[in-house]
Design a protein around this motif. Structure first.
Motif, PDB file in Angstrom:
ATOM      1  N   LEU A  20       0.604  33.360 -31.028  1.00 45.65           N
ATOM      2  CA  LEU A  20       2.000  33.791 -31.005  1.00 45.65           C
ATOM      3  C   LEU A  20       2.747  33.131 -29.851  1.00 45.65           C
ATOM      4  CD1 LEU A  20       4.254  35.589 -32.132  1.00 45.65           C
ATOM      5  CD2 LEU A  20       3.389  37.435 -30.687  1.00 45.65           C
ATOM      6  N   ASP A  21       2.115  33.032 -28.686  1.00 43.64           N
ATOM      7  CA  ASP A  21       2.741  32.390 -27.523  1.00 43.64           C
ATOM      8  C   ASP A  21       3.025  30.911 -27.818  1.00 43.64           C
ATOM      9  OD1 ASP A  21       2.773  34.710 -26.045  1.00 43.64           O
ATOM     10  OD2 ASP A  21       0.865  34.282 -25.011  1.00 43.64           O
ATOM     11  N   LYS A  22       2.093  30.227 -28.476  1.00 42.78           N
ATOM     12  CA  LYS A  22       2.307  28.815 -28.806  1.00 42.78           C
ATOM     13  C   LYS A  22       3.490  28.649 -29.759  1.00 42.78           C
ATOM     14  CE  LYS A  22      -2.420  27.159 -28.225  1.00 42.78           C
ATOM     15  NZ  LYS A  22      -3.614  26.630 -28.900  1.00 42.78           N
ATOM     16  N   LEU A  23       3.527  29.497 -30.806  1.00 44.88           N
ATOM     17  CA  LEU A  23       4.633  29.392 -31.771  1.00 44.88           C
ATOM     18  C   LEU A  23       5.967  29.747 -31.125  1.00 44.88           C
ATOM     19  CD1 LEU A  23       3.023  30.972 -34.966  1.00 44.88           C
ATOM     20  CD2 LEU A  23       3.664  28.582 -34.618  1.00 44.88           C
ATOM     21  N   ALA A  24       5.968  30.756 -30.280  1.00 43.97           N
ATOM     22  CA  ALA A  24       7.212  31.184 -29.633  1.00 43.97           C
ATOM     23  C   ALA A  24       7.643  30.213 -28.552  1.00 43.97           C
ATOM     24  CB  ALA A  24       7.036  32.583 -29.043  1.00 43.97           C
ATOM     25  N   GLY A  25       6.742  29.338 -28.094  1.00 45.91           N
ATOM     26  CA  GLY A  25       7.075  28.375 -27.050  1.00 45.91           C
ATOM     27  C   GLY A  25       7.889  27.196 -27.566  1.00 45.91           C
ATOM     28  N   LYS A  26       7.981  27.044 -28.861  1.00 47.06           N
ATOM     29  CA  LYS A  26       8.760  25.940 -29.432  1.00 47.06           C
ATOM     30  C   LYS A  26      10.249  26.223 -29.261  1.00 47.06           C
ATOM     31  CE  LYS A  26       5.227  24.786 -32.810  1.00 47.06           C
ATOM     32  NZ  LYS A  26       4.888  24.694 -34.227  1.00 47.06           N
ATOM     33  N   PRO A  27      11.053  25.173 -29.158  1.00 48.24           N
ATOM     34  CA  PRO A  27      12.496  25.378 -28.973  1.00 48.24           C
ATOM     35  C   PRO A  27      13.106  26.144 -30.150  1.00 48.24           C
ATOM     36  CG  PRO A  27      11.901  23.076 -28.606  1.00 48.24           C
ATOM     37  CD  PRO A  27      10.690  23.757 -29.126  1.00 48.24           C
ATOM     38  N   GLY A  28      13.917  27.124 -29.828  1.00 50.01           N
ATOM     39  CA  GLY A  28      14.625  27.899 -30.845  1.00 50.01           C
ATOM     40  C   GLY A  28      13.792  29.005 -31.465  1.00 50.01           C
ATOM     41  N   ALA A  29      12.571  29.190 -31.006  1.00 49.13           N
ATOM     42  CA  ALA A  29      11.696  30.222 -31.561  1.00 49.13           C
ATOM     43  C   ALA A  29      11.528  31.345 -30.547  1.00 49.13           C
ATOM     44  CB  ALA A  29      10.337  29.628 -31.914  1.00 49.13           C
ATOM     45  N   SER A  30      11.243  32.522 -31.069  1.00 44.66           N
ATOM     46  CA  SER A  30      10.953  33.659 -30.198  1.00 44.66           C
ATOM     47  C   SER A  30       9.837  34.472 -30.852  1.00 44.66           C
ATOM     48  CB  SER A  30      12.199  34.537 -30.013  1.00 44.66           C
ATOM     49  OG  SER A  30      12.527  35.162 -31.241  1.00 44.66           O
ATOM     50  N   LYS A  31       9.200  35.309 -30.053  1.00 37.42           N
ATOM     51  CA  LYS A  31       8.138  36.142 -30.612  1.00 37.42           C
ATOM     52  C   LYS A  31       8.688  37.054 -31.708  1.00 37.42           C
ATOM     53  CE  LYS A  31       5.223  36.209 -26.508  1.00 37.42           C
ATOM     54  NZ  LYS A  31       4.589  37.030 -25.464  1.00 37.42           N
ATOM     55  N   THR A  32       9.880  37.576 -31.485  1.00 41.16           N
ATOM     56  CA  THR A  32      10.498  38.446 -32.482  1.00 41.16           C
ATOM     57  C   THR A  32      10.718  37.694 -33.794  1.00 41.16           C
ATOM     58  OG1 THR A  32      11.579  39.767 -30.769  1.00 41.16           O
ATOM     59  CG2 THR A  32      12.520  39.876 -32.981  1.00 41.16           C
ATOM     60  N   ALA A  33      11.245  36.476 -33.691  1.00 44.87           N
ATOM     61  CA  ALA A  33      11.514  35.697 -34.907  1.00 44.87           C
ATOM     62  C   ALA A  33      10.221  35.354 -35.646  1.00 44.87           C
ATOM     63  CB  ALA A  33      12.280  34.422 -34.556  1.00 44.87           C
ATOM     64  N   VAL A  34       9.191  34.950 -34.895  1.00 42.29           N
ATOM     65  CA  VAL A  34       7.912  34.599 -35.510  1.00 42.29           C
ATOM     66  C   VAL A  34       7.300  35.816 -36.197  1.00 42.29           C
ATOM     67  CG1 VAL A  34       5.544  33.859 -35.041  1.00 42.29           C
ATOM     68  CG2 VAL A  34       7.452  32.679 -33.938  1.00 42.29           C
ATOM     69  N   LEU A  35       7.258  36.937 -35.503  1.00 37.80           N
ATOM     70  CA  LEU A  35       6.674  38.146 -36.084  1.00 37.80           C
ATOM     71  C   LEU A  35       7.506  38.667 -37.261  1.00 37.80           C
ATOM     72  CD1 LEU A  35       5.436  40.030 -32.888  1.00 37.80           C
ATOM     73  CD2 LEU A  35       4.058  38.954 -34.669  1.00 37.80           C
ATOM     74  N   THR A  36       8.822  38.563 -37.158  1.00 31.85           N
ATOM     75  CA  THR A  36       9.689  38.993 -38.257  1.00 31.85           C
ATOM     76  C   THR A  36       9.426  38.147 -39.505  1.00 31.85           C
ATOM     77  OG1 THR A  36      11.397  39.724 -36.718  1.00 31.85           O
ATOM     78  CG2 THR A  36      12.089  39.285 -38.981  1.00 31.85           C
ATOM     79  N   ASP A  37       9.361  36.826 -39.334  1.00 34.62           N
ATOM     80  CA  ASP A  37       9.093  35.940 -40.475  1.00 34.62           C
ATOM     81  C   ASP A  37       7.709  36.199 -41.073  1.00 34.62           C
ATOM     82  OD1 ASP A  37      11.571  34.800 -40.146  1.00 34.62           O
ATOM     83  OD2 ASP A  37      10.824  33.005 -39.101  1.00 34.62           O
ATOM     84  N   ALA A  38       6.717  36.379 -40.206  1.00 33.38           N
ATOM     85  CA  ALA A  38       5.351  36.599 -40.680  1.00 33.38           C
ATOM     86  C   ALA A  38       5.244  37.928 -41.432  1.00 33.38           C
ATOM     87  CB  ALA A  38       4.376  36.570 -39.509  1.00 33.38           C
TER      88      ALA A  38
END
Length: 136
Positions: A20-38
């Motif tokens: 999750l930290d790796k995915l959220a570390g990309k520009p324009g991404a956040s943990k909330t957005a990643v978890l919401t999409d997943a």
């Protein structure tokens, strides 16, 4: 400004936290957005019946095959209907058969059925039966 979102707190295993930290570390991404999409993707998948997704294409293929078989069977039935009507019309005004004519008719009938039997046993991959020439 109200965001219409609810806060949730939960624990993740260490390996998921790292991912999750790796995915959220990309520009324009956040943990909330990643978890919401997943979570949304997971719920959408589960909402659609899993069996339909797994077996739907196979059932569709079987339905198409069944439709083709039904069409062919209807064609054969119509041809047989026409043949029987034609034969009954031709023989309607003929005199009754004598013994020799009856025996000849049975011989021809057996030859016809033998020919049909041979064709069915050949198990051809053809879509239609080949025209049959009766032996005389």
């Amino acid at each position: 400004m109200k965001t219409f979102k609810t806060r949730h707190q939960f624990y993740l295993p260490d390996d998921l936290t790292e991912a999750l930290d790796k995915l959220a570390g990309k520009p324009g991404a956040s943990k909330t957005a990643v978890l919401t999409d997943a979570l949304r993707a997971w719920l959408d998948r589960r909402a659609g019946n899993e069996l339909d997704q797994r077996f739907g294409p196979r059932l569709d293929r079987q339905n198409r095959t069944s439709d083709r078989i039904e069409t062919k069977l209807n064609s054969v039935s119509a041809i047989l209907d026409l043949f029987v009507a034609h034969q009954l019309t031709i023989t309607a005004h003929q005199p009754p058969f004598d013994d020799v004519t009856g025996q000849l008719g049975m011989k021809r009938y057996r030859q016809f059925m033998d020919q049909v039997s041979r064709q069915l046993q050949a198990k051809r991959g053809d879509e239609t039966l080949a025209p049959v020439e009766l032996k005389r």
